[in-house]
Design a protein around this motif. Sequence first.
Motif, PDB file in Angstrom:
ATOM      1  N   THR A 270       0.848  -1.183   0.000  1.00  6.88           N
ATOM      2  CA  THR A 270       0.000   0.000   0.000  1.00  6.88           C
ATOM      3  C   THR A 270       0.883   1.232   0.000  1.00  6.88           C
ATOM      4  O   THR A 270       1.709   1.392   0.884  1.00  6.88           O
ATOM      5  CB  THR A 270      -0.899   0.021   1.253  1.00  6.88           C
ATOM      6  OG1 THR A 270      -1.817  -1.065   1.194  1.00  6.88           O
ATOM      7  CG2 THR A 270      -1.675   1.314   1.348  1.00  6.88           C
ATOM      8  N   PHE A 271       0.766   2.079  -1.005  1.00  5.11           N
ATOM      9  CA  PHE A 271       1.409   3.392  -0.936  1.00  5.11           C
ATOM     10  C   PHE A 271       0.819   4.329  -1.975  1.00  5.11           C
ATOM     11  O   PHE A 271       0.266   3.904  -2.988  1.00  5.11           O
ATOM     12  CB  PHE A 271       2.927   3.283  -1.075  1.00  5.11           C
ATOM     13  CG  PHE A 271       3.475   3.143  -2.478  1.00  5.11           C
ATOM     14  CD1 PHE A 271       4.107   4.207  -3.098  1.00  5.11           C
ATOM     15  CD2 PHE A 271       3.404   1.935  -3.156  1.00  5.11           C
ATOM     16  CE1 PHE A 271       4.656   4.081  -4.374  1.00  5.11           C
ATOM     17  CE2 PHE A 271       3.954   1.790  -4.426  1.00  5.11           C
ATOM     18  CZ  PHE A 271       4.574   2.868  -5.038  1.00  5.11           C
ATOM     19  N   SER A 272       0.899   5.608  -1.679  1.00  7.26           N
ATOM     20  CA  SER A 272       0.346   6.630  -2.555  1.00  7.26           C
ATOM     21  C   SER A 272       1.444   7.550  -3.052  1.00  7.26           C
ATOM     22  O   SER A 272       2.470   7.729  -2.402  1.00  7.26           O
ATOM     23  CB  SER A 272      -0.732   7.450  -1.824  1.00  7.26           C
ATOM     24  OG  SER A 272      -0.239   7.931  -0.585  1.00  7.26           O
TER      25      SER A 272
ATOM     26  N   GLY B  92      -1.501   0.813  -4.539  1.00  5.84           N
ATOM     27  CA  GLY B  92      -1.849  -0.483  -3.959  1.00  5.84           C
ATOM     28  C   GLY B  92      -3.171  -0.392  -3.230  1.00  5.84           C
ATOM     29  O   GLY B  92      -4.144   0.184  -3.720  1.00  5.84           O
ATOM     30  N   GLY B  93      -3.217  -0.967  -2.002  1.00  4.85           N
ATOM     31  CA  GLY B  93      -4.437  -0.933  -1.204  1.00  4.85           C
ATOM     32  C   GLY B  93      -4.921   0.489  -0.997  1.00  4.85           C
ATOM     33  O   GLY B  93      -4.124   1.401  -0.756  1.00  4.85           O
ATOM     34  N   THR B  94      -6.223   0.691  -1.070  1.00  2.85           N
ATOM     35  CA  THR B  94      -6.775   2.050  -1.105  1.00  2.85           C
ATOM     36  C   THR B  94      -7.918   2.263  -0.123  1.00  2.85           C
ATOM     37  O   THR B  94      -7.897   3.170   0.698  1.00  2.85           O
ATOM     38  CB  THR B  94      -7.294   2.367  -2.521  1.00  2.85           C
ATOM     39  OG1 THR B  94      -6.223   2.237  -3.457  1.00  2.85           O
ATOM     40  CG2 THR B  94      -7.893   3.755  -2.602  1.00  2.85           C
ATOM     41  N   TRP B  95      -8.946   1.423  -0.211  1.00  2.00           N
ATOM     42  CA  TRP B  95     -10.235   1.764   0.368  1.00  2.00           C
ATOM     43  C   TRP B  95     -10.361   1.334   1.827  1.00  2.00           C
ATOM     44  O   TRP B  95      -9.832   0.301   2.246  1.00  2.00           O
ATOM     45  CB  TRP B  95     -11.342   1.138  -0.485  1.00  2.00           C
ATOM     46  CG  TRP B  95     -11.361   1.738  -1.858  1.00  2.00           C
ATOM     47  CD1 TRP B  95     -11.814   2.979  -2.213  1.00  2.00           C
ATOM     48  CD2 TRP B  95     -10.865   1.157  -3.059  1.00  2.00           C
ATOM     49  NE1 TRP B  95     -11.634   3.196  -3.555  1.00  2.00           N
ATOM     50  CE2 TRP B  95     -11.054   2.089  -4.110  1.00  2.00           C
ATOM     51  CE3 TRP B  95     -10.281  -0.073  -3.357  1.00  2.00           C
ATOM     52  CZ2 TRP B  95     -10.692   1.840  -5.422  1.00  2.00           C
ATOM     53  CZ3 TRP B  95      -9.907  -0.328  -4.668  1.00  2.00           C
ATOM     54  CH2 TRP B  95     -10.114   0.615  -5.687  1.00  2.00           C
TER      55      TRP B  95
ATOM     56  N   ARG C 113      -5.670  12.405   1.768  1.00  2.00           N
ATOM     57  CA  ARG C 113      -4.230  12.636   1.611  1.00  2.00           C
ATOM     58  C   ARG C 113      -3.457  11.364   1.288  1.00  2.00           C
ATOM     59  O   ARG C 113      -2.217  11.385   1.212  1.00  2.00           O
ATOM     60  CB  ARG C 113      -3.667  13.303   2.870  1.00  2.00           C
ATOM     61  CG  ARG C 113      -4.054  14.771   2.965  1.00  2.00           C
ATOM     62  CD  ARG C 113      -3.369  15.469   4.121  1.00  2.00           C
ATOM     63  NE  ARG C 113      -4.098  15.296   5.368  1.00  2.00           N
ATOM     64  CZ  ARG C 113      -3.784  15.906   6.518  1.00  2.00           C
ATOM     65  NH1 ARG C 113      -2.725  16.699   6.553  1.00  2.00           N
ATOM     66  NH2 ARG C 113      -4.498  15.707   7.599  1.00  2.00           N
ATOM     67  N   GLY C 114      -4.159  10.260   1.079  1.00  3.27           N
ATOM     68  CA  GLY C 114      -3.514   9.045   0.617  1.00  3.27           C
ATOM     69  C   GLY C 114      -3.064   8.124   1.732  1.00  3.27           C
ATOM     70  O   GLY C 114      -2.891   8.516   2.885  1.00  3.27           O
ATOM     71  N   GLN C 115      -2.850   6.867   1.359  1.00  3.85           N
ATOM     72  CA  GLN C 115      -2.462   5.850   2.333  1.00  3.85           C
ATOM     73  C   GLN C 115      -1.074   6.094   2.913  1.00  3.85           C
ATOM     74  O   GLN C 115      -0.827   5.767   4.073  1.00  3.85           O
ATOM     75  CB  GLN C 115      -2.523   4.468   1.682  1.00  3.85           C
ATOM     76  CG  GLN C 115      -3.920   3.905   1.541  1.00  3.85           C
ATOM     77  CD  GLN C 115      -4.554   3.586   2.880  1.00  3.85           C
ATOM     78  OE1 GLN C 115      -3.869   3.369   3.866  1.00  3.85           O
ATOM     79  NE2 GLN C 115      -5.866   3.541   2.916  1.00  3.85           N
ATOM     80  N   SER C 116      -0.160   6.644   2.147  1.00  3.92           N
ATOM     81  CA  SER C 116       1.180   6.869   2.691  1.00  3.92           C
ATOM     82  C   SER C 116       1.156   7.888   3.814  1.00  3.92           C
ATOM     83  O   SER C 116       1.936   7.800   4.771  1.00  3.92           O
ATOM     84  CB  SER C 116       2.144   7.310   1.586  1.00  3.92           C
ATOM     85  OG  SER C 116       2.442   6.227   0.730  1.00  3.92           O
TER      86      SER C 116
END
Length: 490
Positions: free
Chosen positions: A84-86, A97-100, A256-259
């Motif tokens: 998972t990263f943004s 990657g993973g988002t929701w 603001r995203g997963q990161s």
Amino acid sequence: MANSTTHTTRDGFHWTKEGGLAAGVHSVGVVQPPSNLISTDQKDPYDAVIIGAGYAGLTAARDLSTAGYKVLLLEARDRIGGRTFSTDIEGYPFELGGTWVHWYQPFVWRELSRYNLTNELEISPSLEGGKTIIRVGNDTITLGHEEEFAKLEAVLNKFVDVDGQRGRAVIPFPYNQHFNTEALERFDKMSIADRIAELGDQLEPIERAILEVYFSVLCGSDLKDASFWEVLRSWALGGYNCMDFLAASAAFKLARGQSYFARRFFDEAAGTGQLSYKFLSTVSAVADHGDQVEVSVRDGTVFKARRLICTVPLNVLKDISFSPALPAAKLAASEKGHINFVVKVNAETQGPYLRSVSALTHPAGGLNYMSGDGMTPAGNTHIVGLGTRLQPKEDPEASLSAFRSLADGTVVERLVFHDWNEDEFSKGTWAWLGPGMATKYLTTLRERHGNVLFASGDWAAGWRGCIDGAIEEGGRVSKEVLDELRAMRN
């Protein structure tokens, strides 16, 4: 503490009309400098070494360091987040990657609450005034979103209704897979393709097409290789109804995203002064000597700890040499691996026109599904595409053509993606188990091996393969280690 400004990670690919395809994207998840170790010479062992800085590893590192224990975090990548990263491209966080996330996911929601992020959710797909384009063979059907949802709801209700109660009777407690062992053994042996065949003429041709496309991108494999039990579990976790199931799976994301979310875990742990870390550090071997564990990385450095927490993905676990050797069943599970090799590609398309459009194409193969996911600062539409047997890194033009075809010739300004399937530290995307794997392997995957404990969303009791499952696992194992370390001090 490592700074949290935006740097370029080696992961990810970015295509534009002007620059072509380039490796590496900007992300706040990149940790600079990559290590805070002054020296690798150890006088005393760490209380715990953690392999992997995905959400399972970050949760464990945070929980142990805030409790006052000396922790070393080893990560093969240059960033946190695992699968998972943004990005941060022109002020917009594309998720690679993973988002929701969703409030039905208890471990995610607890952490969003902890970091005051519950008010930062955005609606991912926009349904107002939009349409769904369904291409089945040479035929094209255009439906309003309400019509599409009605068809999807009808077919999913048929698909999961194995007990006359849409799954409630066979899985009343989705976190306890052994509550109904008869149902587990029956439906874990069944593939998604088996269930579709079982329904036979109860499915209209368009219903069959919708099912086959939807589950091809959900499980990322041929439907004959994907367990039907995993469908029933996900359905139960999502509330046993279509609307909540879809909302929990792919409706809400972080502004603001997963990161940015993952940084909250890492920065809290680093802020304790108890966390040491070393990125770009691939673990090659683990040796448990009884009184302590030795962890070897590829550059020859060896670290020592009282306990080790291994959070590497199922498909990668086999690549680390363990002494004593891993139990046969645990190793066999990794050798077999989960079967999800879906490809996710983000596209920025010119103008706002596709914000409320989704599309799917049957038969499966190539780009099977796309949906509007947001608006970029430039006023363009961000759409997410999912499919199998896509190769955007090797052939960007094929992906561009697929987006144009699904979306009526739209102009694509950029593509953003990561090749998870060729990535040596993931070897696949989110976990989906094959028939019989849950029955045979899940218990042993969750078991410890001496002073070595294992945590991964790939074998979570709840939202398996999801961010929530990784946080669940990191918390489960860190509590076990924490109790033992406290006992040692007393």
